[in-house]
Motif scaffolding. Structure first.
Motif, PDB file in Angstrom:
ATOM      1  N   LYS A 343       0.806  -1.220   0.000  1.00 38.29           N
ATOM      2  CA  LYS A 343       0.000   0.000   0.000  1.00 38.29           C
ATOM      3  C   LYS A 343       0.837   1.266   0.000  1.00 38.29           C
ATOM      4  O   LYS A 343       0.292   2.372  -0.016  1.00 38.29           O
ATOM      5  CB  LYS A 343      -0.924   0.009   1.225  1.00 38.29           C
ATOM      6  CG  LYS A 343      -1.992  -1.072   1.194  1.00 38.29           C
ATOM      7  CD  LYS A 343      -2.942  -0.878   0.015  1.00 38.29           C
ATOM      8  CE  LYS A 343      -4.082  -1.889   0.035  1.00 38.29           C
ATOM      9  NZ  LYS A 343      -5.005  -1.716  -1.115  1.00 38.29           N
ATOM     10  N   GLN A 344       2.160   1.123   0.032  1.00 38.29           N
ATOM     11  CA  GLN A 344       3.008   2.306  -0.062  1.00 38.29           C
ATOM     12  C   GLN A 344       2.998   2.895  -1.474  1.00 38.29           C
ATOM     13  O   GLN A 344       3.536   3.974  -1.697  1.00 38.29           O
ATOM     14  CB  GLN A 344       4.454   1.963   0.300  1.00 38.29           C
ATOM     15  CG  GLN A 344       4.682   1.568   1.747  1.00 38.29           C
ATOM     16  CD  GLN A 344       6.154   1.341   1.999  1.00 38.29           C
ATOM     17  OE1 GLN A 344       6.889   2.266   2.339  1.00 38.29           O
ATOM     18  NE2 GLN A 344       6.596   0.112   1.825  1.00 38.29           N
ATOM     19  N   VAL A 345       2.408   2.167  -2.430  1.00 37.38           N
ATOM     20  CA  VAL A 345       2.476   2.550  -3.836  1.00 37.38           C
ATOM     21  C   VAL A 345       1.250   3.365  -4.229  1.00 37.38           C
ATOM     22  O   VAL A 345       0.111   2.972  -3.951  1.00 37.38           O
ATOM     23  CB  VAL A 345       2.586   1.300  -4.736  1.00 37.38           C
ATOM     24  CG1 VAL A 345       2.665   1.703  -6.208  1.00 37.38           C
ATOM     25  CG2 VAL A 345       3.795   0.470  -4.341  1.00 37.38           C
ATOM     26  N   ALA A 346       1.480   4.500  -4.890  1.00 28.12           N
ATOM     27  CA  ALA A 346       0.405   5.312  -5.475  1.00 28.12           C
ATOM     28  C   ALA A 346       0.582   5.322  -6.997  1.00 28.12           C
ATOM     29  O   ALA A 346       1.694   5.167  -7.507  1.00 28.12           O
ATOM     30  CB  ALA A 346       0.440   6.731  -4.932  1.00 28.12           C
ATOM     31  N   VAL A 347      -0.536   5.506  -7.707  1.00 28.79           N
ATOM     32  CA  VAL A 347      -0.533   5.469  -9.168  1.00 28.79           C
ATOM     33  C   VAL A 347      -1.055   6.801  -9.705  1.00 28.79           C
ATOM     34  O   VAL A 347      -2.081   7.304  -9.224  1.00 28.79           O
ATOM     35  CB  VAL A 347      -1.435   4.324  -9.690  1.00 28.79           C
ATOM     36  CG1 VAL A 347      -1.333   4.208 -11.198  1.00 28.79           C
ATOM     37  CG2 VAL A 347      -1.083   3.011  -9.025  1.00 28.79           C
ATOM     38  N   LEU A 348      -0.373   7.370 -10.686  1.00 29.04           N
ATOM     39  CA  LEU A 348      -0.819   8.621 -11.297  1.00 29.04           C
ATOM     40  C   LEU A 348      -0.703   8.521 -12.815  1.00 29.04           C
ATOM     41  O   LEU A 348       0.397   8.344 -13.340  1.00 29.04           O
ATOM     42  CB  LEU A 348       0.047   9.802 -10.820  1.00 29.04           C
ATOM     43  CG  LEU A 348      -0.134  10.310  -9.394  1.00 29.04           C
ATOM     44  CD1 LEU A 348       0.867  11.426  -9.114  1.00 29.04           C
ATOM     45  CD2 LEU A 348      -1.549  10.808  -9.153  1.00 29.04           C
ATOM     46  N   HIS A 349      -1.840   8.594 -13.502  1.00 28.82           N
ATOM     47  CA  HIS A 349      -1.810   8.689 -14.964  1.00 28.82           C
ATOM     48  C   HIS A 349      -3.165   9.187 -15.450  1.00 28.82           C
ATOM     49  O   HIS A 349      -4.132   9.272 -14.687  1.00 28.82           O
ATOM     50  CB  HIS A 349      -1.440   7.352 -15.625  1.00 28.82           C
ATOM     51  CG  HIS A 349      -2.350   6.211 -15.280  1.00 28.82           C
ATOM     52  ND1 HIS A 349      -3.620   6.100 -15.789  1.00 28.82           N
ATOM     53  CD2 HIS A 349      -2.174   5.124 -14.485  1.00 28.82           C
ATOM     54  CE1 HIS A 349      -4.185   5.002 -15.329  1.00 28.82           C
ATOM     55  NE2 HIS A 349      -3.331   4.390 -14.527  1.00 28.82           N
ATOM     56  N   SER A 350      -3.241   9.524 -16.726  1.00 27.08           N
ATOM     57  CA  SER A 350      -4.433  10.168 -17.263  1.00 27.08           C
ATOM     58  C   SER A 350      -5.625   9.235 -17.355  1.00 27.08           C
ATOM     59  O   SER A 350      -6.746   9.682 -17.577  1.00 27.08           O
ATOM     60  CB  SER A 350      -4.133  10.744 -18.661  1.00 27.08           C
ATOM     61  OG  SER A 350      -3.728   9.704 -19.539  1.00 27.08           O
ATOM     62  N   GLY A 351      -5.419   7.925 -17.181  1.00 26.13           N
ATOM     63  CA  GLY A 351      -6.534   6.986 -17.243  1.00 26.13           C
ATOM     64  C   GLY A 351      -7.368   6.937 -15.979  1.00 26.13           C
ATOM     65  O   GLY A 351      -8.419   6.307 -15.959  1.00 26.13           O
TER      66      GLY A 351
END
Length: 805
Positions: A343-351
């Protein structure tokens, strides 16, 4: 002595990088901070506009007539000190305005027209609650943003953790809320309540048992229902009887919630991987902003090197940023990164939806996510104490932003790495010529992975001359060698990937009698046929119209389709292989949210035999069952009038070839081409990047192109073609005689596609090695264009353009 702030204002008709000075109302003194959004009166009519505070001045004497801040839009800064500095550098380097750079760094919810809600999340005294919230749980900030006293109280509550601010746009995206339950009685009190419950009221008795087991702990209602087996109605009854209290709690949307998050064990590194990890980790430990070029053949385990390097950054108490070029790569990459770091991971993209992106941005800003994975714009993630930045497939042109600010993510990543004293890792099997040249001169530290992790050789590549195939069999997308290999894979239960670098059904429609080709009324390009919607579409402006039955020019009936697209390629393949299960993957089939992931998951689960798509399937995908890769049209893009066309074609062929034979079974690649003797095709067939690098560098030197020269494109557009040409002629006059004698100025000339969206485009290309005067001249042109030309004129300056088309 009033406190003063410097504000960059958002005035679209007359933008400027010069900050304006405003006075802070007395009640807000020492509470307004750089990075906050504010409302300010601007101009003679004192109309209110939005702006960003970029500095807070020390209180001092000022004799002039200063205006007060009209209101504060945030209770805390939305941009930290690093991002404010980065925005200044970005605006200067890309010839953009700071206000544009600020908005580029923020999620859409903070840019759109939003309702800003201040929500109570903790108890406050009754007087404050009544004065600010009128006994409600939330308050529209717009109603008090011009009231300094109310704002001052809200800021104090925010610092005390008693309120939070949410953003709600017209699509109702906002912080996600869930219903919770909290027991209100002690264990013994529940025993007393049990005496008043009828013996046959089993649900209520079970509820009392469950509430006793919680020991006063608050849990989500959905979780309580699952654990107790009771209905929502039973909990509502319990609330009415005073046994429990219902409440609301904020939860984050999880854009990768469907991906597996179970921990994965790291594999054993081979010698090449271990050496690369050791070198990167040394720079991480020593906090040196060194740039590494990790050049590894496809399947050599670059991702595992990234994961080990991220692990060291986290162990040092720092954060990590990993960039990927395509949304289509994100699901597989995120699955691997979350498998290692949870859960330390975040995701960022236009989708992502606006709400998902906003939640991920807040997790990062609050320090709850230490690892960010995302596409180009993720380079602005509000991470603190960055210990490592990774840029996978660094050669990809999608890392360059087409609109202002026209930044390259690689340059931004370098800036942030230097700011945080952190290493930057650029990874690729086919590095950009610029990066490979910098490694050759020692500016980058080159690390190599020359072997695949499974010790298998790179797949053999067979080049098929399509001229002979067409002569023998007529127009077709599929050569006999490729069809035979596809049939063989089907019989063996193995999978294949086919790449066609074009979407839609057919390139264009033409009348066989008079040669008429339907064109977009807004752009100088032919329309593309789409059979699923039975329409012709423009892929630039979105114009759409019906397929003509008769020719609008000669009224003839011989309308024919030319070229090919993914739709047509699938239809043709299905006639050759009627039992094959085919997934088509292009912009049209992946337009809906989550379709990238769904299609790739379906293929990964062996629910299809063949994945046919555009270049989005060429990079980064790792499917053990794929033993055959076919390139249907290797010539697409090879002879475009662009100096990078050869490099892009080589990269694409090398990348897609690397999708085959990544597991135990040997792979094979077929490249179909009408130019089998072209040096790009031949060197791709030999998997010889180093020879391609040497040959292409010689051609770049002869043509005075990067990396031997820097380039800038200045482009002007106007609805009137003559005006567009005059504007660019005026720009040329401002440059001629003002620059270094070795600087080359080409143009103005019409752009390759001269008209787009009813605007005509003319451009100037500047090539230079070292020109101290150029930056100042171009900055003056950018800032002066607003006064020099009419409002219909647009002047755009693109440093280091990826295309000249």
């Amino acid at each position: 002595m009033a406190e003063l702030v410097q504000v960059i204002v958002d005035v679209p008709t007359m933008q400027t990088n010069r900050p304006y000075t405003y006075r802070v109302p007395e009640h807000l003194e020492r509470q307004v901070q750089p990075g906050m959004r504010v409302m300010v009166p601007f101009g003679r009519g004192s109309r209110e506009v939005q702006g960003f505070v970029v500095a807070v001045d020390q209180p001092g004497e000022f004799d002039g007539d200063l205006k007060d801040l009209a209101g504060v839009m945030d209770l805390s800064p939305v941009l930290n000190d690093e991002l404010l500095k980065l925005a200044g550098w970005l605006a200067d380097q890309t010839y953009a305005f700071k206000i544009t750079a600020f908005y580029t760094m923020l999620p859409s919810l903070l840019k759109a027209q939003t309702t800003r809600l201040v929500r109570l999340v903790d108890e406050v005294d009754e007087q404050t609650r009544l004065a600010l919230f009128a006994d409600q749980d939330e308050l529209d900030l717009a109603k008090v943003q011009t009231d300094p006293l109310a704002l001052s109280q809200l800021m104090r509550l925010r610092r005390a953790g008693k309120v939070v601010i949410d953003y709600r746009v017209h699509d109702r995206a906002r912080a996600k809320q869930i219903t919770t339950i909290t027991p209100t009685l002690s264990f013994d009190d529940y025993e007393g309540e049990r005496l008043g419950v009828l013996k046959n009221a089993h649900a209520q008795r079970n509820l009392l048992d469950y509430l006793q087991s919680l020991a006063g702990k608050t849990v989500p209602l959905k979780q309580a229902q699952e654990e107790s087996g009771l209905s929502a109605a039973t909990f509502t009854t319990g609330a009415k009887r005073g046994w429990l209290k219902k409440g609301q709690a904020e939860v984050y949307r999880d854009p990768s919630g469907a991906l597996p998050t179970s921990p994965t064990a790291p594999p054993t590194l081979n010698q090449e991987q271990a050496q690369a990890v050791k070198r990167i980790n040394q720079a991480t430990d020593q906090r040196t902003a060194e740039t590494f070029l990790l050049q590894g053949v496809t399947g050599s385990g670059k991702t595992e090197v990234y994961l080990r390097a991220i692990e060291r950054a986290l162990a040092n108490g720092r954060s990590a940023l990993m960039l990927v070029p395509e949304i289509s790569l994100t699901p597989q990459i995120v699955s691997r990164v979350r498998g290692r770091f949870g859960k330390q991971v975040a995701v960022l993209h236009s989708g992502l939806s606006n709400g998902e992106r906003y939640d991920e941005w807040r997790r990062i800003k609050r320090g709850e996510a230490k690892v960010v994975v995302g596409a180009r714009s993720a380079v602005f993630a509000p991470l603190d104490n960055v210990g490592l930045i990774i840029m996978d497939e660094e050669h990809e042109s999608s890392y360059k932003q087409d609109d202002a600010p026209r930044y390259h993510a690689r340059n931004v990543a370098k800036w942030r790495a230097a700011y945080h004293h952190a290493p930057l890792v650029l990874g690729s099997a086919t590095p950009s010529l610029e990066s490979r040249a910098r490694a050759a001169t020692g500016l980058y530290h080159r690390l190599t992975l020359l072997h695949r992790v499974n010790q298998r050789p790179l797949p053999p590549i067979q080049v098929v001359d399509m001229k002979r195939e067409v002569q023998a069999r007529g127009e077709t997308n599929y050569s006999l060698p490729l069809l035979n290999l596809l049939t063989d894979r089907l019989n063996k239960g193995q999978q294949s990937i086919l790449m066609l670098n074009r979407r839609g059904f057919s390139s264009f429609v033409m009348c066989r009698d008079c040669g008429y080709v339907p064109k977009c009324p807004n752009c100088d390009i032919s329309l593309t046929l789409h059979m699923d919607s039975r329409s012709l579409k423009c892929h630039y402006c979105g114009h759409e119209e019906r397929i003509p039955n008769t020719c609008p020019n000669c009224q003839g009936h011989r309308i024919r389709y030319y070229g090919t697209g993914t739709e047509k390629a699938v239809a043709e393949l299905q006639t050759y292989l009627p039992t094959a299960r085919i997934i088509r993957m292009d912009v049209d089939t992946t337009r809906r949210k989550g379709m990238h992931e769904k299609l790739l998951t379906k293929f990964g689960n062996h629910e299809a035999d063949i994945l046919l798509g555009t270049q989005m399937i060429a990079k980064g995908l790792d499917f053990p069952g794929v033993t055959l890769v076919g390139v249907l049209n290797a010539d697409t893009g090879l002879d475009l009038p662009d100096f990078r066309s050869s490099e892009r074609t080589f990269d694409l062929l090398a990348q897609v070839a690397g999708r085959a034979g990544r597991a135990d079974e040997a792979g094979q690649v077929v490249i179909q081409t009408f130019n089998p003797d072209n040096y790009v095709i031949q060197l791709a067939r030999a998997h010889d990047y180093e020879r391609f690098f040497v040959q292409e560098m010689n051609l770049r030197k002869l043509g005075a192109y990067p990396p031997y020269y820097y380039t800038v494109r200045v482009m002007g557009s106007h609805p009137d073609e003559q005006m567009a040409a005059r504007v660019m002629q005026a720009v040329r006059q401002e440059l001629v005689g003002q620059l270094d004698s070795q600087t080359i100025i080409l143009g103005p000339t019409p752009r390759a596609i001269a008209r787009l969206k009813n605007r005509y485009y003319y451009q100037i290309v500047i090539k230079y090695r070292h020109d101290p005067a150029l930056h100042a001249r171009l900055t003056a042109i950018m800032e002066g264009a607003q006064q020099q030309f009419d409002r219909e004129t647009q002047v755009m300056i693109d440093p280091d353009p990826q295309y000249f088309l």
